[in-house]
Design an enzyme around this catalytic site. Structure first.
Site, PDB file in Angstrom:
ATOM      1  N   HIS A 426       0.794  -1.231   0.000  1.00  0.00           N
ATOM      2  CA  HIS A 426       0.000   0.000   0.000  1.00  0.00           C
ATOM      3  C   HIS A 426       0.824   1.277   0.000  1.00  0.00           C
ATOM      4  O   HIS A 426       0.475   2.245  -0.660  1.00  0.00           O
ATOM      5  CB  HIS A 426      -1.000  -0.035   1.156  1.00  0.00           C
ATOM      6  CG  HIS A 426      -2.186  -0.882   0.821  1.00  0.00           C
ATOM      7  ND1 HIS A 426      -2.540  -1.986   1.554  1.00  0.00           N
ATOM      8  CD2 HIS A 426      -3.054  -0.819  -0.208  1.00  0.00           C
ATOM      9  CE1 HIS A 426      -3.602  -2.556   1.003  1.00  0.00           C
ATOM     10  NE2 HIS A 426      -3.929  -1.862  -0.063  1.00  0.00           N
ATOM     11  N   THR A 732      -7.070  -6.391  -8.764  1.00  0.00           N
ATOM     12  CA  THR A 732      -6.106  -7.390  -9.254  1.00  0.00           C
ATOM     13  C   THR A 732      -4.892  -7.538  -8.342  1.00  0.00           C
ATOM     14  O   THR A 732      -4.158  -8.515  -8.455  1.00  0.00           O
ATOM     15  CB  THR A 732      -5.653  -7.051 -10.686  1.00  0.00           C
ATOM     16  OG1 THR A 732      -5.326  -5.659 -10.720  1.00  0.00           O
ATOM     17  CG2 THR A 732      -6.739  -7.363 -11.693  1.00  0.00           C
ATOM     18  N   CYS A 795      -9.343  -2.087 -11.023  1.00  0.00           N
ATOM     19  CA  CYS A 795      -8.813  -0.976 -10.225  1.00  0.00           C
ATOM     20  C   CYS A 795      -7.511  -1.323  -9.523  1.00  0.00           C
ATOM     21  O   CYS A 795      -6.960  -0.502  -8.802  1.00  0.00           O
ATOM     22  CB  CYS A 795      -9.845  -0.476  -9.231  1.00  0.00           C
ATOM     23  SG  CYS A 795     -10.290  -1.714  -7.990  1.00  0.00           S
TER      24      CYS A 795
HETATM   25  C1  PEP Z   1      -6.618  -4.529  -5.225  1.00  0.00           C
HETATM   26  O1  PEP Z   1      -6.481  -5.400  -4.374  1.00  0.00           O
HETATM   27  O2  PEP Z   1      -6.282  -4.663  -6.406  1.00  0.00           O
HETATM   28  C2  PEP Z   1      -7.179  -3.234  -4.854  1.00  0.00           C
HETATM   29  C3  PEP Z   1      -7.459  -2.319  -5.744  1.00  0.00           C
HETATM   30  O3  PEP Z   1      -7.297  -2.999  -3.509  1.00  0.00           O
HETATM   31  P1  PEP Z   1      -6.072  -2.629  -2.541  1.00  0.00           P
HETATM   32  O4  PEP Z   1      -4.865  -2.431  -3.377  1.00  0.00           O
HETATM   33  O5  PEP Z   1      -6.493  -1.392  -1.841  1.00  0.00           O
HETATM   34  O6  PEP Z   1      -6.021  -3.804  -1.662  1.00  0.00           O
END
Ligand code: PEP
Ligand code: MG
Length: 842
Positions: A426, A732, A795
């Site tokens: 993240h 993804t 996303c």
């Molecule tokens: C993902 O898992 O691809 C997503 C968009 O959520 P995050 O990166 O916030 O876990």
């Protein structure tokens, strides 16, 4: 079988047989461009030679049979004054990787004729070069056996003797020399250098090379010279003849970089008509080949000869400008213009990049996680980093690992580096969103106590200046010169064309009003993902932490409600009717909880001072109770909303309130759905909260509720989930993590290097989508979702990766969503994917 083609027989389409250079020379000959006469032995002949060690008999006969033709066109005879060059040229260019042989045809007698034309020095220098190349390239002798003595004439004798001593007599018969040279060129296809180059550049070994035999023209005579020329400036794309020229030299002197040439315009002084002719030829070639051209040429006694022409290699800025101008000039279509720009390179138009010509020392290597380059002083403490940055100092934040605590510092630093982390962890996702260059998995150890960073023998201290390259993963000592971003009006034009061809929309991952504005400027058609937990970094983090750990969450939730509402109002207003997808809270607890060790230390310090520790102890107790062994699979996503429905109720209220105020129609997204029961359950929480709020307000807003598809089970059972969802958006990042069972935070550092080395992985699946596994799951979910008429997007970080975008387009995805700085490249990639798909289906 025909193994030899004259340049008058070949043409541009024959690249497989004649190589790129040979086919281009033939094409130019057909166009009436002055090319030294010659012929080409084909790649078929090469294949035969590599199989058997001999030239096919017919090939030998055909080469011999073409020599009188060459003599006729050149107006000179072998054994008298005609000499030839023998060059390699495969279907794919391999610049400088194999050897070419010049001046074949020279022997002890003909060198005297050449001396009459150009003087002893020139003639014997040419002869010595031939003997040396023959020894090294054809006979495989060591280059040190051919060291120059200062006298070319003496060298000729010494070199011949060296060959005779170690191998055999240097052949005096021009015909024999030429045949030997052709064999030598074919043999060098399998030289170690050539094999390695092909391996590194994924060039097919079986392709083989063609071999061109052409009459020599001499740029090193009086009234002569040699040069290279581009039809447009290869750095900027500006339409003007651009290149370099050098008098009384051969091409090799120029391309080897041994001598400093003059700008091409210098030709105007002594070679005006050749210069003008070059301009005419450049335009002629451009309109015939419909692309920027590169030429190597020689002027021999005032007469121009083109030795080579090919599509010009160019910087991305030049690619964009030339493509747009050529489309506007009507040379090429807009689709072709779009296809001419590499979306991975387009990224450099928006960010600072390291000046490739600058001298620099790499001190640390890692993985490039957020592109661009930045210099600054090292700081290892985020608080101190933020303070220093606030005084105007340029800071690079260097950490063992990244955490949300670092985010306020990241926002004000130039860039960052961490010893651990993955492309979708993240903190990296956030760095990318902020447009901050970031290197992860860096081979270094960071000591927070002493503020030192060690990498091998290098020990750096806080305050030392480094430069990080977030594209290559390199960290350099000191401040390295950089190039400024150079997005141009032409790039804007090209991107506007892209949007009219693309079938997938490009939306933004934007978590703050600032991100939303940036995304709009870069062409986003809405927000595909607003991660609401990211709205609580920095000074708002304690509020979020309280909400997670407090038994009674009311106080924290009330405070969060107001912040959320205000942020949504600004974002909805900024997007002005474009779609906005707001994802309900999805905080992996380990990233957001206060640090238990720090709390323990705080308690100890308070006790020392005889202070009350009841509150801190309660927090520590709750933090410990919430601690998970496997947080990425823990109480996150919709699970948090199910366990604590008041959180999602609060968020729904904030979203609907902001929608009522702005007239927006938000899309509310539920994270980490694994079953239709979860979806049904959470949708009810959202709907009830929305209805309750709207009934009280006596005003109604349009909203929809959808699911993040980021777990394999959700893909498999997507049909049932779709009964309760208005849209799907593929997360993804998590889907890759869950499908492979690879941790998105650790895998890159822990074992990917070995996996790449052993050929188990070819690409990083967290950067480029795994088509076979993750892609197959996506296909299942898409088919089920589309059957129910759902809008479907992506996303995860793959939504900004051009290669993955191509795949998503083939799956029929409606939109991709990515961080703001990746939007232009994504728009380009989406258009290219649509154009390619159309090309295949039509
Ligand atoms: C993902 O898992 O691809 C997503 C968009 O959520 P995050 O990166 O916030 O876990
Ligand atoms: Mg996720």
């Amino acid at each position: 079988m025909k193994y030899v083609y004259t340049l008058q027989e070949g043409g541009k389409r024959m690249t497989s047989l004649l190589g790129e250079k040979g086919a281009n020379l033939a094409e130019m000959t057909a166009m009436g461009i002055p090319v030294p006469p010659g012929f080409v032995a084909t790649t078929d002949a090469c294949a035969y030679f590599l199989r058997t060690g001999n030239l096919p008999e017919e090939c030998e006969a055909q080469i011999k049979g073409r020599l009188p033709y060459l003599e006729d066109l050149a107006g000179k005879k072998l054994g008298e004054t005609l000499t030839v060059s023998v060059r390699y040229g495969a279907k794919v260019s391999m610049p400088g990787i194999m050897e070419s042989i010049l001046n074949a045809g020279l022997n002890d007698e003909t060198v005297k004729n050449l001396a009459r034309e150009g003087g002893d020095n020139f003639a014997y220098d040419s002869y010595a070069r031939l003997i040396k190349t023959f020894g090294v390239v054809i006979l495989g002798m060591a280059p040190e056996k051919f060291l120059p003595s200062g006298s070319a004439k003496r060298d000729c004798d010494a070199f011949k003797k060296a060959i005779e001593k170690e191998k055999r007599r240097f052949p005096q018969d021009p015909e024999e020399q030429i045949l030997e040279c052709v064999r030598g060129i074919f043999r060098s296809w399998n030289s170690q250098k050539a094999v390695d180059y092909r391996k590194n550049n994924a060039i097919d070994n079986a392709m083989g090379t063609a071999c061109m035999v052409q009459a020599m023209v001499y740029g090193n005579l009086a009234g002569s010279g040699t040069g290279v020329c581009f039809s447009r400036d290869p750095s900027t794309g500006k339409k003007k003849l651009y290149g370099e020229f050098i008098s009384r030299r051969q091409g090799e002197d120029l391309v080897s970089g041994r001598l400093t040439p003059q700008p091409l315009e210098s030709m105007k002084r002594s070679f005006l008509s050749a210069y003008a002719e070059l301009g005419t030829i450049a335009s002629l070639l451009e309109s015939r080949c419909r692309d920027m051209q590169y030429m190597e040429f020689t002027v021999e006694k005032g007469r121009l000869y083109v030795l080579e022409a090919a599509t010009a290699k160019r910087a991305v800025q030049a690619a964009v400008r030339a493509a747009v101008e050529m489309a506007e000039e009507g040379f090429i279509t807009r689709e072709e213009a779009i296809m001419r720009v590499n979306p991975y390179e387009a990224d450099a138009l928006l960010r600072k990049t390291i000046d490739a010509t600058a001298s620099k020392i790499v001190i640390i290597r890692g993985t490039g996680a957020a592109p661009g380059a930045a210099s600054g002083e090292i700081a290892t403490d985020p608080k101190k980093a933020a303070e220093l940055a606030a005084t105007g100092r340029k800071i690079i934040l260097v950490r063992k690992e990244t955490s949300p605590d670092d985010i306020p510092a990241m926002a004000v630093c130039q860039g960052m580096a961490a010893a651990t982390g993955g492309a979708t962890s993240h903190a990296v996702v956030i760095a990318r969103g902020m447009g901050k260059p970031c290197v992860i998995g860096a081979d270094m150890s960071v000591d927070y106590e002493t503020g030192t960073v060690s990498a091998g023998a290098a020990v750096l201290k806080e305050g030392d200046t480094v430069t990080v390259d977030g594209s290559t993963g390199e960290i350099f000592a000191g401040e390295v010169p950089m190039k400024e971003p150079s997005a141009s009006n032409e790039f804007e034009t090209l991107l506007s064309w892209c949007d009219s061809f693309a079938s997938m929309k490009v939306l933004a991952n934007a978590d703050t009003p600032k991100d939303a504005e940036k995304a709009l400027k870069l062409g986003a058609r809405g927000i595909g993902l607003c991660r609401t937990e990211h709205m609580f970094f920095g000074e708002r983090l304690p509020m979020m932490q309280r909400m997670i750990i407090d038994d009674d969450k009311t106080g924290a939730l009330d405070a969060m409600l107001e912040f959320q509402k205000q942020d949504f109002i600004v974002m909805f207003k900024a997007m002005n009717g474009l779609p906005v997808t707001v994802r309900l809270l999805d905080p992996p607890l380990h990233e957001f909880l206060p640090d238990a060790d720090k709390l323990t230390q705080e308690i100890a310090a308070l006790r020392k001072e005889d202070k009350d520790t009841i509150q801190e102890e309660k927090i520590l107790e709750n933090v410990s109770a919430l601690r998970e062994k496997n947080p990425m699979m823990g109480l996150r996503g919709c699970r948090l909303g199910i366990v604590f429905p008041e959180i999602y109720r609060m968020q729904t209220k904030a979203i609907i309130d902001a929608a009522l105020e702005t007239g927006a129609s938000p899309e509310i997204m539920v994270p980490m759905i694994s079953s239709w029961k979860e979806m049904e359950h959470v949708k009810k929480i959202i709907d009830d909260a929305a209805q309750d709020f709207m009934t009280k307000q006596k005003r109604w807003a349009n909203y929809s509720v959808g699911a993040t598809i980021e777990l394999p089970r959700a893909c498999i059972t997507a049909e049932r989930i779709a009964e309760h969802a208005a849209f799907f958006s593929f997360g993804t990042n998590d889907l890759t993590q869950a499908t492979y069972g690879f941790s998105r935070d650790d895998a890159e550092k822990k074992f990917f290097t070995k996996y790449f080395k052993d050929g188990i992985l070819e690409e990083n699946p967290f950067a480029t989508i795994d088509r076979h596994g993750v892609g197959a799951l996506m296909r299942i979910a898409i088919e089920k979702g589309k059957r129910k008429g759902l809008k479907i997007g992506v996303c995860g970080e793959h939504g900004g990766d051009p290669f993955s975008i191509e795949f998503f387009n083939s799956l029929g995805i409606d939109y991709v969503s990515c961080s703001p700085y990746r939007i232009p490249a994504a728009r380009l990639a989406a258009a290219q994917a649509a154009i390619r798909k159309k090309g295949i289906s039509s």
